[in-house]
Design a protein around this motif. Structure first.
Motif, short mmCIF file in Angstrom:
data_model
loop_
_atom_site.label_atom_id
_atom_site.label_comp_id
_atom_site.label_asym_id
_atom_site.label_seq_id
_atom_site.Cartn_x
_atom_site.Cartn_y
_atom_site.Cartn_z
N UNK A 1 0.73 -1.16 -0.04
CA UNK A 1 0.11 -0.12 -0.03
C UNK A 1 0.87 1.27 -0.09
N UNK A 2 2.10 1.13 0.70
CA UNK A 2 3.04 2.17 0.65
C UNK A 2 3.49 2.73 -0.80
N UNK A 3 3.78 1.61 -1.43
CA UNK A 3 4.55 1.89 -2.74
C UNK A 3 3.37 2.06 -3.91
N UNK A 4 2.24 1.60 -3.56
CA UNK A 4 1.08 2.03 -4.59
C UNK A 4 0.61 3.53 -4.28
N UNK A 5 0.79 3.89 -3.09
CA UNK A 5 0.70 5.41 -2.73
C UNK A 5 1.63 5.92 -2.56
N UNK A 6 3.02 5.85 -3.16
CA UNK A 6 4.17 6.49 -3.05
C UNK A 6 4.21 7.86 -2.86
N UNK A 7 3.47 8.64 -3.70
CA UNK A 7 3.54 10.07 -3.47
C UNK A 7 3.06 10.61 -2.20
N UNK A 8 2.02 9.96 -1.56
CA UNK A 8 1.60 10.29 -0.37
C UNK A 8 2.34 9.83 0.87
N UNK A 9 2.92 8.76 0.60
CA UNK A 9 3.99 8.14 1.70
C UNK A 9 5.22 9.07 1.91
N UNK A 10 5.64 9.53 0.69
CA UNK A 10 6.62 10.47 0.69
C UNK A 10 6.43 11.84 1.09
N UNK B 1 -2.42 10.73 13.46
CA UNK B 1 -3.53 10.63 12.98
C UNK B 1 -3.31 9.68 11.76
N UNK B 2 -3.52 8.36 11.83
CA UNK B 2 -3.10 7.35 10.83
C UNK B 2 -4.44 6.98 10.04
N UNK B 3 -4.29 7.01 8.77
CA UNK B 3 -5.60 6.37 7.82
C UNK B 3 -5.18 5.06 7.36
N UNK B 4 -6.14 4.18 7.42
CA UNK B 4 -5.86 2.76 7.03
C UNK B 4 -6.00 2.69 5.41
N UNK B 5 -4.88 2.39 4.56
CA UNK B 5 -5.03 2.33 3.45
C UNK B 5 -4.82 1.09 2.64
N UNK B 6 -4.58 0.12 3.40
CA UNK B 6 -4.43 -1.38 3.07
C UNK B 6 -4.96 -2.19 4.29
N UNK C 1 -6.54 -9.30 0.15
CA UNK C 1 -5.93 -7.86 0.40
C UNK C 1 -6.90 -6.72 -0.20
N UNK C 2 -6.99 -5.70 0.47
CA UNK C 2 -7.62 -4.56 -0.27
C UNK C 2 -6.81 -3.27 0.00
N UNK C 3 -6.69 -2.54 -0.97
CA UNK C 3 -5.69 -1.31 -0.92
C UNK C 3 -6.46 -0.23 -1.78
N UNK C 4 -6.33 1.01 -0.90
CA UNK C 4 -6.80 2.29 -1.32
C UNK C 4 -5.85 2.96 -2.15
N UNK C 5 -6.30 3.65 -3.55
CA UNK C 5 -5.55 4.53 -4.31
C UNK C 5 -5.75 5.95 -3.70
#
Length: 207
Positions: free
Chosen positions: A38-47, A130-135, A201-205
């Motif tokens: 999920x961190x790689x699929x949302x790499x822009x937000x993770x960074x 404040x964590x958002x569950x992304x996967x 497994x499910x992942x948000x974009x």
């Protein structure tokens, strides 16, 4: 050079906060997994969440079968003499980090090691993370896209325990991105554009 292993998620963030001495760089490694991270699929937000916390980030891919040696080479190149990680109780993870640190002659700091997972989750929220569950695994689907808070954390913990899942997600049962916290200069804003399924497994974009 103080280098922290980061993902954009709550535990690596809290490890940096708990360490308290600041870091010179966050190291984000892109691994080859059968299922996307999920961190790689949302790499822009993770960074971006790390940059909003004034943490410079080095992102690099490591090749399957050479992860250890390539990570050693990276840490040597940046001159790491202190390595910070957010492991809590998985012995294999700790031993791997100990090997890395020993190989480069660095000090390993694991600020969360040995703490109770439920206590860690409460503490993270209490300090303002404040964590958002992304996967997450399918059993946690009702919590996908939910921002964890002190208002809903006890309900979340009870839900995970009924499923036999670690409330902290230490084994990857769920992943988060930090929207704000004590290190942030501004809030990470986002919009959900898709939900993707990968087996169980499910992942948000996010954008």
């Amino acid at each position: 050079m103080h280098v922290a292993f980061v993902s954009g998620g709550k535990d690596s963030y809290y490890a940096i906060y708990r360490y308290g001495l600041g870091v010179d760089m966050g190291l984000m490694l892109l691994y080859e997994f059968p299922r996307p991270s999920p961190h790689i699929l949302n790499l822009g937000k993770s960074v971006k969440t790390l940059l909003l916390s004034s943490i410079p980030v080095l992102i690099t891919r490591v090749n399957k079968g050479r992860e250890f040696q390539e990570t050693v080479e990276i840490l040597r190149k940046v001159g790491a003499n202190v390595v910070i990680a957010g492991d809590v109780y998985i012995e294999d993870h700790l031993k791997y980090m100990e090997r890395l640190a020993k190989e480069i002659g660095a000090k390993l700091v694991e600020p969360l090691w040995g703490l109770d997972p439920v206590e860690v989750l409460h503490k993270e929220l209490e300090v303002g993370i404040k964590p958002l569950i992304i996967g997450c695994v399918n059993g946690l689907s009702k919590w996908l896209g939910v921002e964890l808070s002190l208002d809903n954390v006890d309900s979340f913990i009870g839900f995970t325990k009924n499923l036999g899942i670690d409330p902290l997600g230490e084994r990857g049962e769920y992943h988060t991105v930090v929207l704000s916290g004590p290190l942030h200069k501004d809030v990470l804003r986002y919009k959900v554009v898709a939900t993707e399924s990968y087996g169980d497994y499910i992942i948000l974009r996010l954008i």
